[in-house]
Design a protein around this motif. Structure first.
Motif, PDB file in Angstrom:
ATOM      1  N   VAL A 163       0.852  -1.188   0.000  1.00 37.77           N
ATOM      2  CA  VAL A 163       0.000   0.000   0.000  1.00 37.77           C
ATOM      3  C   VAL A 163       0.893   1.245   0.000  1.00 37.77           C
ATOM      4  O   VAL A 163       0.708   2.178  -0.773  1.00 37.77           O
ATOM      5  N   GLU A 164       1.873   1.245   0.903  1.00 37.03           N
ATOM      6  CA  GLU A 164       2.882   2.311   0.939  1.00 37.03           C
ATOM      7  C   GLU A 164       4.207   1.668   1.355  1.00 37.03           C
ATOM      8  O   GLU A 164       4.214   0.681   2.081  1.00 37.03           O
ATOM      9  N   SER A 165       5.298   2.258   0.912  1.00 33.51           N
ATOM     10  CA  SER A 165       6.596   1.634   1.175  1.00 33.51           C
ATOM     11  C   SER A 165       7.036   1.886   2.629  1.00 33.51           C
ATOM     12  O   SER A 165       6.449   2.687   3.347  1.00 33.51           O
ATOM     13  N   GLU A 166       8.112   1.201   2.986  1.00 32.67           N
ATOM     14  CA  GLU A 166       8.648   1.257   4.349  1.00 32.67           C
ATOM     15  C   GLU A 166       9.089   2.665   4.758  1.00 32.67           C
ATOM     16  O   GLU A 166       9.107   3.012   5.914  1.00 32.67           O
ATOM     17  N   SER A 167       9.471   3.493   3.777  1.00 34.05           N
ATOM     18  CA  SER A 167       9.985   4.819   4.121  1.00 34.05           C
ATOM     19  C   SER A 167       8.867   5.858   4.229  1.00 34.05           C
ATOM     20  O   SER A 167       9.120   7.033   4.507  1.00 34.05           O
ATOM     21  N   TYR A 168       7.616   5.443   4.028  1.00 34.59           N
ATOM     22  CA  TYR A 168       6.509   6.396   3.954  1.00 34.59           C
ATOM     23  C   TYR A 168       6.221   7.101   5.279  1.00 34.59           C
ATOM     24  O   TYR A 168       5.854   8.260   5.316  1.00 34.59           O
ATOM     25  N   TRP A 169       6.378   6.333   6.372  1.00 36.54           N
ATOM     26  CA  TRP A 169       6.002   6.906   7.687  1.00 36.54           C
ATOM     27  C   TRP A 169       7.119   6.580   8.683  1.00 36.54           C
ATOM     28  O   TRP A 169       6.968   5.760   9.571  1.00 36.54           O
ATOM     29  N   PRO A 170       8.287   7.262   8.553  1.00 32.03           N
ATOM     30  CA  PRO A 170       9.467   6.868   9.327  1.00 32.03           C
ATOM     31  C   PRO A 170       9.336   7.090  10.828  1.00 32.03           C
ATOM     32  O   PRO A 170      10.056   6.478  11.607  1.00 32.03           O
ATOM     33  N   GLU A 171       8.400   7.947  11.247  1.00 31.43           N
ATOM     34  CA  GLU A 171       8.253   8.215  12.693  1.00 31.43           C
ATOM     35  C   GLU A 171       7.519   7.091  13.415  1.00 31.43           C
ATOM     36  O   GLU A 171       7.485   7.065  14.644  1.00 31.43           O
ATOM     37  N   LEU A 172       6.903   6.197  12.659  1.00 38.03           N
ATOM     38  CA  LEU A 172       6.116   5.135  13.292  1.00 38.03           C
ATOM     39  C   LEU A 172       7.046   4.140  13.994  1.00 38.03           C
ATOM     40  O   LEU A 172       8.026   3.685  13.414  1.00 38.03           O
ATOM     41  N   ARG A 173       6.753   3.860  15.247  1.00 36.73           N
ATOM     42  CA  ARG A 173       7.585   2.919  16.007  1.00 36.73           C
ATOM     43  C   ARG A 173       6.734   1.798  16.593  1.00 36.73           C
ATOM     44  O   ARG A 173       5.529   1.950  16.766  1.00 36.73           O
ATOM     45  N   VAL A 174       7.406   0.686  16.886  1.00 39.89           N
ATOM     46  CA  VAL A 174       6.701  -0.525  17.307  1.00 39.89           C
ATOM     47  C   VAL A 174       7.375  -1.094  18.547  1.00 39.89           C
ATOM     48  O   VAL A 174       8.608  -1.165  18.616  1.00 39.89           O
ATOM     49  N   LEU A 175       6.556  -1.488  19.518  1.00 44.19           N
ATOM     50  CA  LEU A 175       7.069  -2.180  20.714  1.00 44.19           C
ATOM     51  C   LEU A 175       6.336  -3.504  20.834  1.00 44.19           C
ATOM     52  O   LEU A 175       5.110  -3.546  20.692  1.00 44.19           O
ATOM     53  N   ILE A 176       7.061  -4.552  21.110  1.00 47.51           N
ATOM     54  CA  ILE A 176       6.393  -5.822  21.393  1.00 47.51           C
ATOM     55  C   ILE A 176       6.555  -6.088  22.886  1.00 47.51           C
ATOM     56  O   ILE A 176       7.685  -6.161  23.386  1.00 47.51           O
ATOM     57  N   LEU A 177       5.450  -6.144  23.588  1.00 45.76           N
ATOM     58  CA  LEU A 177       5.495  -6.377  25.031  1.00 45.76           C
ATOM     59  C   LEU A 177       5.296  -7.869  25.241  1.00 45.76           C
ATOM     60  O   LEU A 177       4.194  -8.389  25.035  1.00 45.76           O
ATOM     61  N   VAL A 178       6.365  -8.553  25.590  1.00 45.14           N
ATOM     62  CA  VAL A 178       6.301 -10.011  25.709  1.00 45.14           C
ATOM     63  C   VAL A 178       5.875 -10.364  27.128  1.00 45.14           C
ATOM     64  O   VAL A 178       6.614 -10.155  28.085  1.00 45.14           O
ATOM     65  N   VAL A 179       4.656 -10.877  27.251  1.00 52.61           N
ATOM     66  CA  VAL A 179       4.170 -11.243  28.579  1.00 52.61           C
ATOM     67  C   VAL A 179       4.333 -12.735  28.829  1.00 52.61           C
ATOM     68  O   VAL A 179       4.349 -13.191  29.940  1.00 52.61           O
ATOM     69  N   SER A 180       4.446 -13.497  27.753  1.00 49.69           N
ATOM     70  CA  SER A 180       4.558 -14.939  27.935  1.00 49.69           C
ATOM     71  C   SER A 180       5.234 -15.526  26.715  1.00 49.69           C
ATOM     72  O   SER A 180       4.891 -15.164  25.595  1.00 49.69           O
ATOM     73  N   ALA A 181       6.199 -16.401  26.928  1.00 54.11           N
ATOM     74  CA  ALA A 181       6.855 -17.043  25.792  1.00 54.11           C
ATOM     75  C   ALA A 181       6.339 -18.455  25.605  1.00 54.11           C
ATOM     76  O   ALA A 181       6.887 -19.237  24.859  1.00 54.11           O
ATOM     77  N   GLU A 182       5.261 -18.780  26.304  1.00 58.53           N
ATOM     78  CA  GLU A 182       4.706 -20.135  26.170  1.00 58.53           C
ATOM     79  C   GLU A 182       4.023 -20.306  24.828  1.00 58.53           C
ATOM     80  O   GLU A 182       3.588 -19.353  24.216  1.00 58.53           O
ATOM     81  N   GLN A 183       3.880 -21.567  24.419  1.00 52.64           N
ATOM     82  CA  GLN A 183       3.165 -21.860  23.183  1.00 52.64           C
ATOM     83  C   GLN A 183       1.703 -21.497  23.382  1.00 52.64           C
ATOM     84  O   GLN A 183       1.142 -21.684  24.449  1.00 52.64           O
ATOM     85  N   LYS A 184       1.072 -20.983  22.330  1.00 49.07           N
ATOM     86  CA  LYS A 184      -0.342 -20.614  22.468  1.00 49.07           C
ATOM     87  C   LYS A 184      -1.216 -21.864  22.550  1.00 49.07           C
ATOM     88  O   LYS A 184      -0.845 -22.935  22.056  1.00 49.07           O
ATOM     89  N   SER A 185      -2.394 -21.700  23.189  1.00 51.88           N
ATOM     90  CA  SER A 185      -3.239 -22.872  23.437  1.00 51.88           C
ATOM     91  C   SER A 185      -3.975 -23.356  22.188  1.00 51.88           C
ATOM     92  O   SER A 185      -3.997 -24.539  21.894  1.00 51.88           O
ATOM     93  N   VAL A 186      -4.577 -22.435  21.442  1.00 50.41           N
ATOM     94  CA  VAL A 186      -5.290 -22.816  20.209  1.00 50.41           C
ATOM     95  C   VAL A 186      -4.590 -22.130  19.046  1.00 50.41           C
ATOM     96  O   VAL A 186      -4.486 -20.899  19.025  1.00 50.41           O
ATOM     97  N   GLY A 187      -4.095 -22.893  18.093  1.00 48.55           N
ATOM     98  CA  GLY A 187      -3.402 -22.301  16.946  1.00 48.55           C
ATOM     99  C   GLY A 187      -4.378 -21.500  16.092  1.00 48.55           C
ATOM    100  O   GLY A 187      -5.599 -21.702  16.172  1.00 48.55           O
ATOM    101  N   SER A 188      -3.839 -20.562  15.275  1.00 51.59           N
ATOM    102  CA  SER A 188      -4.717 -19.728  14.445  1.00 51.59           C
ATOM    103  C   SER A 188      -5.562 -20.579  13.504  1.00 51.59           C
ATOM    104  O   SER A 188      -6.739 -20.296  13.298  1.00 51.59           O
ATOM    105  N   THR A 189      -4.938 -21.608  12.908  1.00 49.25           N
ATOM    106  CA  THR A 189      -5.648 -22.384  11.883  1.00 49.25           C
ATOM    107  C   THR A 189      -6.899 -23.034  12.458  1.00 49.25           C
ATOM    108  O   THR A 189      -7.990 -22.900  11.903  1.00 49.25           O
TER     109      THR A 189
END
Ligand code: DP6
Length: 380
Positions: free
Chosen positions: A189-215
Motif C-alpha cells: 500500500v505504501e513503502s517502508e519509508s513512507y512513515w518513518p516516525e512510526l515505532r513498534v514495541l512488542i510487550l512479551v508477557v509470555s513465551a509459552e506456546q499458544k493454546s489454540v493455533g490460528s488455523t
C-alpha cells in the motif's frame, strides 16, 4: 545466485520479516487454497529485531526432501509445506519450458534440504509462520528461478498471513473473488519509508506456546460465530478503505484508534466462537487499560495496541511519544531485569514521568508482568 560447486550442490540463504496486522485476517472460505473471508492489512517489521533466516541446499545426491526448524527435524510431508514445494517446482518447470530461466536446468528435479531459524520465540503469537513461509518460498524461488509476482500466491498456501511478509512497509492482502485464488494476493500500500516516525514495541508477557493455533481457531470461528460473518461482509470492507486512507495521511490518532478497534473485534469474535477462544490474559487486559488511560490523560490517541492469537501486545506509537510510554510501562510493570535486558532492540531514550501522569493513570503496579520489550520499527 545460488552457490554451485562441482558436486552439483547449490545453496541459497535468505531472510524474511514478521508482519503485524492492523486489520486482522480471521477465517477462510477455502481451507486447502487458504483463501480468506476478508481482506487484511499489516505493517512489516524491521528484520534487525525479528526475522526468519532460511537456507536451502539442493543436490542430485540428496535422497529426499528434508526440513529442520530451529535445529529440529520436522515432517516434510506437512501438507502446507508440500503445497509450497510443489507450487515452486511447478512454476520453475513452466518457466524453463518457455525458455525464460537462466538457472541450472536439472536442479528442479533434485531434492532439497531446508534449515530455518527464527531469532524470536516460535508460536508465542509473534507470527512465526508468516516470516517462516515467506522466507521458505522466497529462498526456494531464488534457488529455482521463479518470478517474484508469483510468490505471494505460493506463500499464502503455506500460511495466509505469510503472503504479506513478502513486502515491506504497509501491505494489504486482497481477498479476491476467483475460485482458484489467483487474485487473492498481497500488495504494498505504501513503502517502508513512507512513515518513518512510526515505532513498534512488542510487550512479551509470555513465551509459552499458544493454546489454540490460528488455523484451528479460525476454523471453529467460521463454523460457529455469527459475528464473524457480519465482520467479513460489513465491517472489514469499509475499515480497509479507512485504514489505507489514514496511513496515506499519516494520521496517527485515526490509525491507532482503528487498529485497537479491529484487534478488539477480532478478540470479540474469539469470544463469540463456540467453545470460546481466549488469547488474551490478565496481563493483556492490564496493558489495554494502561494504553487507554495514557491516551485519556493526553486527550488524544498517542499509543495503540493490537493482539494476535496470543497474549503479547504489539504497540504502535510515534517516535516522539516512545520514551515516555516505555517509562510508563516500566513504572506500572516493574521489571525483574533492567536496562538492555528489559528493552531489547532499538535504543529508547530515558524519560521522566510527572507525578500527575502517574496519579491520573491510577493503576496498581504489576511487578514482572512484562518479561521484556522488543523495540523496533517498520522494515526498510
Ligand atoms: C490473528 O496466517 O497464522 O495473526 O492461514 O491458518 O496459517 P493460517 O493462519 P495465520 O493467521 C494469522 C491470524 C492473525 C491475524 C493476521 O495476521 O492477520
Amino acid at each position: 545466485m545460488p552457490e554451485n560447486d562441482k558436486q552439483g550442490l547449490s545453496v541459497v540463504t535468505c531472510t524474511a520479516p514478521v508482519n503485524i496486522a492492523v486489520i486482522k485476517y480471521w477465517g477462510k472460505r477455502d481451507e486447502d487454497l487458504i483463501l480468506p473471508i476478508n481482506s487484511s492489512l499489516s505493517v512489516t517489521l524491521h528484520q534487525d529485531q525479528l526475522k526468519t533466516t532460511t537456507t536451502v541446499a539442493c543436490s542430485r545426491n540428496f535422497q529426499q526432501d528434508r526440513i529442520w526448524l530451529n535445529g529440529k527435524e520436522e515432517d516434510i510431508n506437512n501438507p502446507r509445506l508440500q503445497s509450497c514445494l510443489q507450487e515452486i517446482r511447478r512454476f520453475s518447470r513452466k518457466r524453463r519450458n518457455t525458455g525464460d530461466s537462466t538457472s541450472d536446468a536439472s536442479s528442479v528435479s533434485h531434492k532439497v534440504h531446508i534449515c530455518s531459524v527464527n531469532n524470536f520465540p516460535t508460536a508465542a503469537g509473534l507470527a512465526s509462520s508468516a516470516s517462516g513461509y515467506a522466507c521458505l518460498v522466497y529462498t526456494l524461488s531464488q534457488l529455482f528461478g521463479v518470478e517474484s509476482e508469483q510468490l505471494s500466491a505460493v506463500a499464502r498456501q503455506g500460511s495466509g498471513s505469510a503472503c504479506r511478509s513478502l513486502y515491506g512497509g504497509f501491505v494489504q492482502w486482497k481477498l479476491g473473488t476467483q475460485l482458484d485464488g489467483k487474485d487473492s494476493l498481497a500488495e504494498q500500500v505504501e513503502s517502508e519509508s513512507y512513515w518513518p516516525e512510526l515505532r513498534v514495541l512488542i510487550l512479551v508477557v509470555s513465551a509459552e506456546q499458544k493454546s489454540v493455533g490460528s488455523t484451528s481457531g479460525m476454523h471453529t470461528s467460521v463454523e460457529t460465530s455469527q459475528l464473524l460473518k457480519y465482520r467479513a461482509d460489513v465491517v472489514v470492507p469499509s475499515r480497509m478503505e479507512e485504514m489505507i486512507r489514514v496511513i496515506r495521511e499519516r494520521d496517527f490518532p485515526a490509525f491507532g484508534e482503528l487498529t485497537m478497534k479491529d484487534s478488539n473485534q477480532f478478540h470479540a469474535i474469539c469470544l463469540d466462537t463456540y467453545p470460546p477462544i481466549f488469547y488474551l490474559n490478565n496481563m493483556s487486559h492490564r496493558i489495554i487499560s494502561l494504553v487507554h488511560r495514557y491516551n485519556q490523560y493526553y486527550g488524544e490517541t498517542r499509543v495503540a495496541y493490537t493482539f494476535d492469537a496470543g497474549p503479547n501486545a504489539v504497540i504502535y506509537t510515534l517516535q516522539d511519544h516512545l520514551p515516555e510510554f516505555v517509562q510508563v510501562v516500566r513504572h506500572f510493570f516493574p521489571p525483574e531485569v533492567n536496562g538492555e535486558e528489559f528493552v531489547k532492540g532499538l535504543t529508547v531514550c530515558s524519560a521522566d514521568l510527572s507525578e500527575e501522569l502517574k496519579r491520573d493513570i491510577n493503576m496498581e503496579p504489576t511487578p514482572k508482568g512484562i518479561r521484556y520489550i522488543i523495540s523496533t520499527k517498520v522494515k526498510h
